[in-house]
Design an enzyme around this catalytic site. Structure first.
Site, PDB file in Angstrom:
ATOM      1  CD  GLU A 101      71.451  78.454  14.581  1.00 54.87           C
ATOM      2  OE1 GLU A 101      72.437  78.123  15.266  1.00 54.87           O
ATOM      3  OE2 GLU A 101      70.979  79.600  14.567  1.00 54.87           O
TER       4      GLU A 101
ATOM      5  CD  GLU B  50      67.142  80.744  16.552  1.00 53.93           C
ATOM      6  OE1 GLU B  50      68.217  81.287  16.901  1.00 53.93           O
ATOM      7  OE2 GLU B  50      66.913  79.532  16.697  1.00 53.93           O
TER       8      GLU B  50
HETATM    9  C1  GBH Z   1      71.121  80.539  17.730  1.00 55.00           C
HETATM   10  O1  GBH Z   1      72.386  80.309  17.201  1.00 55.00           O
HETATM   11  C2  GBH Z   1      70.520  79.290  18.354  1.00 55.00           C
HETATM   12  O2  GBH Z   1      69.649  78.647  17.453  1.00 55.00           O
HETATM   13  C3  GBH Z   1      69.799  79.569  19.647  1.00 55.00           C
HETATM   14  O3  GBH Z   1      69.546  78.356  20.288  1.00 55.00           O
HETATM   15  C4  GBH Z   1      70.628  80.506  20.487  1.00 55.00           C
HETATM   16  O4  GBH Z   1      70.108  80.705  21.757  1.00 55.00           O
HETATM   17  C5  GBH Z   1      70.722  81.829  19.757  1.00 55.00           C
HETATM   18  O5  GBH Z   1      71.251  81.650  18.502  1.00 55.00           O
HETATM   19  C6  GBH Z   1      71.583  82.867  20.447  1.00 55.00           C
HETATM   20  O6  GBH Z   1      72.898  82.461  20.497  1.00 55.00           O
HETATM   21  O7  GBH Z   1      80.596  79.684  21.276  1.00 55.00           O
HETATM   22  O8  GBH Z   1      81.847  81.574  20.500  1.00 55.00           O
HETATM   23  O9  GBH Z   1      81.983  79.471  19.320  1.00 55.00           O
HETATM   24  C7  GBH Z   1      73.008  81.419  16.573  1.00 55.00           C
HETATM   25  C8  GBH Z   1      74.286  81.043  15.872  1.00 55.00           C
HETATM   26  C9  GBH Z   1      76.292  79.850  16.131  1.00 55.00           C
HETATM   27  C10 GBH Z   1      75.873  81.724  17.509  1.00 55.00           C
HETATM   28  C11 GBH Z   1      77.328  79.355  17.117  1.00 55.00           C
HETATM   29  C12 GBH Z   1      76.906  81.262  18.493  1.00 55.00           C
HETATM   30  C13 GBH Z   1      78.876  79.927  18.820  1.00 55.00           C
HETATM   31  C14 GBH Z   1      79.889  80.949  19.119  1.00 55.00           C
HETATM   32  N1  GBH Z   1      75.287  80.612  16.811  1.00 55.00           N
HETATM   33  N2  GBH Z   1      77.919  80.459  17.837  1.00 55.00           N
HETATM   34  S1  GBH Z   1      81.163  80.370  20.112  1.00 55.00           S
END
Ligand code: GBH
Length: 496
Positions: free
Chosen positions: A213, A402
């Site tokens: 990512e 994922e």
């Molecule tokens: C994944 O990201 C990650 O690869 C993994 O490590 C993680 O544990 C999993 O998802 C579950 O979250 O903080 O409100 O701004 C998924 C995509 C992009 C989702 C960033 C959360 C941040 C939201 N992520 N997003 S916020």
């Protein structure tokens, strides 16, 4: 007809024969029996059968900082997430990954947990700072040995290891020395580390993901500052960081090719933006394709096409990244597969008579979400993501690297977790994925995020994504109802 089309046809036929109960050798050998089925009819039969292609791989995923713990053990160097999580107020309840799930020590029993639910592939990440505590320089043998032990144990349990080389835990030394991803030096260091580790693990690991990512760690770490290292760069600086991330990916692809045994497969794991057509008309479907290409312009699009789109360059204008033609060649080094992390639709889109050719509709306030507020629930995203990656860029192989959801996961007195929401999530999303595979989209496997609850970045341990519940006081793992679901899903290779 191309070989892959042929394979598809054969596998369609096999699936059809299977669904019709005609797999006995003699009958299967008689093509005349099935030739009356049109392609469309076969696809419809495949969809209603709900099976995934033969040999489809089922697995789970984790990442080093989220599960390993042992943060100061065996020579591991400090990372930007160690630093960041120790700053009060950055992570919910000031949780850190110091101990996490302690998988560093408990991996043998965790691998048993995987085996218990029919996991055949496991995606883990290598902590760069266990291998090179300062990001570059002298390798740390104890760190290398850990990943050798881990992968040996996986193989002994008939689980194929898939290694991610960067899941956001940048060695702090590279941040201090070069300002991390603001510098090209970090991209180069990543390439060197990738080459090194692929040589060390080459006899055990046949599949690598370069970066996890890029869009997340760049936008959140260097754009809005929510993630480590907590910076808010101006546009020009941010675009340069984006460029260094894709460059690092390309350098790693080349380094792995040069160092790993032949037959090693390389891809990445990107959380791409997934626009979903609001109504499946040909116009909206086209609009969603256009939207996917543009909305991922700085990441997956430049990786797959070897150029920044005209719109991206126009939009960034004077703040566009500085790059060379050679960079673009490196960035678009051919991949063996594309991994995509899919959680939610980026938005519902429709065709529009504007400059972009599409319009993104606002989400209804009542649109269902998981306990993670960012996670809008839209199962169709798991259809359109692989479908359009295949269509736009002709990816030969795809993995869902994922997919998962967070829930309240109440523990009952008799130690059960009835996560009916997660089971329903999986069934709904996987129904869409199955439709894509039935139509011939070459998805080879699926990794559920995550094997067990873990350190959920800024949400700390308060947000749970696991198939196994982790009791953080005792570190006991307890299978949720969704683990039982996964077990049957993987056994039967069909939506259940
Ligand atoms: C994944 O990201 C990650 O690869 C993994 O490590 C993680 O544990 C999993 O998802 C579950 O979250 O903080 O409100 O701004 C998924 C995509 C992009 C989702 C960033 C959360 C941040 C939201 N992520 N997003 S916020």
């Amino acid at each position: 007809m191309s070989a892959s089309k042929n394979d598809q046809k054969n596998s369609d036929r096999r699936n059809f024969l299977k669904s019709a109960g005609l797999t006995a050798a003699g009958l299967a050998a008689a093509p005349a029996l099935v030739s009356f089925k049109s392609t469309a009819e076969q696809i419809a039969a495949n969809i209603s059968e709900r099976t995934f292609p033969e040999g489809f791989l089922w697995g789970t995923a984790t990442a080093a900082y989220q599960v390993e713990g042992a943060a100061t053990e065996d020579g591991r160097g400090t990372t930007i997430w160690d630093t960041f999580s120790h700053i009060p107020g950055k992570v919910k309840n000031d949780d850190t990954g110091d101990v996490a799930c302690d998988m560093y020590h408990r991996y043998p029993s965790d691998i048993k947990l995987m085996k218990d639910i029919n996991v055949k592939i496991f995606r883990f990440s290598v902590a760069w700072s266990r291998i090179f505590p300062d990001g570059t320089g002298t390798p740390n043998q104890k760190g290398i040995d850990f990943y050798k032990r881990l992968t040996d144990e996986l193989l002994a349990n008939d689980i194929q290891p898939f290694a991610t080389l960067y899941h956001w835990d940048l060695p702090q030394a590279l941040h201090d020395k070069y300002k991390g991803w603001e510098s090209r030096e970090t991209a180069k260091a990543f390439g060197d580390y990738a080459g090194f580790i692929s040589k060390q693990l080459g006899d055990r690991v046949k599949h690598y993901f370069t970066l996890n990512e890029m869009s997340t760690f760049v936008e959140l770490g260097y754009g809005n500052g929510i993630f480590a290292p907590g910076l808010q760069l101006p546009q020009a600086g941010l675009n340069q960081v984006r460029h260094h991330a894709v460059l690092a990916h390309g350098l790693a692809v080349q380094a792995i090719r040069a160092n790993a045994p032949s037959g090693t497969k390389i891809g990445l794991a990107e959380n791409l933006s997934v626009p979903v057509p609001i109504i499946d008309t040909p116009e909206n479907i086209k609009a969603a394709e256009i939207a996917m290409r543009e909305e991922n312009a700085g990441y997956l699009t430049v990786v797959m096409e070897g150029k920044y789109t005209d719109k991206f360059l126009k939009k960034t204008g004077a703040d566009a990244p500085k790059f060379t033609d050679e960079d673009l060649k490196i960035i678009s080094s051919p991949l063996d597969f594309v991994g995509i992390n899919v959680y939610n639709p980026a938005g519902y889109v429709q065709a529009a008579d504007n400059e972009d050719g599409y319009k993104t509709l606002p989400f209804a306030k009542s649109q269902p979400r998981s306990t993670s507020q960012w996670q809008v629930l839209g199962p169709e995203s798991l259809y359109w993501a692989p479908k359009n990656v295949h269509k736009l860029w002709g990816a030969k192989e795809l993995y869902i690297t994922e997919n998962g959801t967070s829930g309240t996961d109440e523990l009952t007195d008799d130690k059960h977790i009835y996560d009916t929401d997660r089971v329903s999530f999986m069934r709904n999303y996987l129904t869409q994925l199955q439709k894509a595979t039935a139509e011939g989209v070459p998805v080879k496997g699926y990794f559920y995020w995550s094997l067990m609850d873990n350190f959920e970045w800024t949400s700390g341990y308060s947000t749970r994504f696991g198939l196994y519940y982790v009791d953080y006081k005792t570190l006991e793992r307890i299978p949720k109802e969704s683990a039982a679901y996964f077990k049957v899903l993987a056994r039967d290779n069909k939506v259940v």
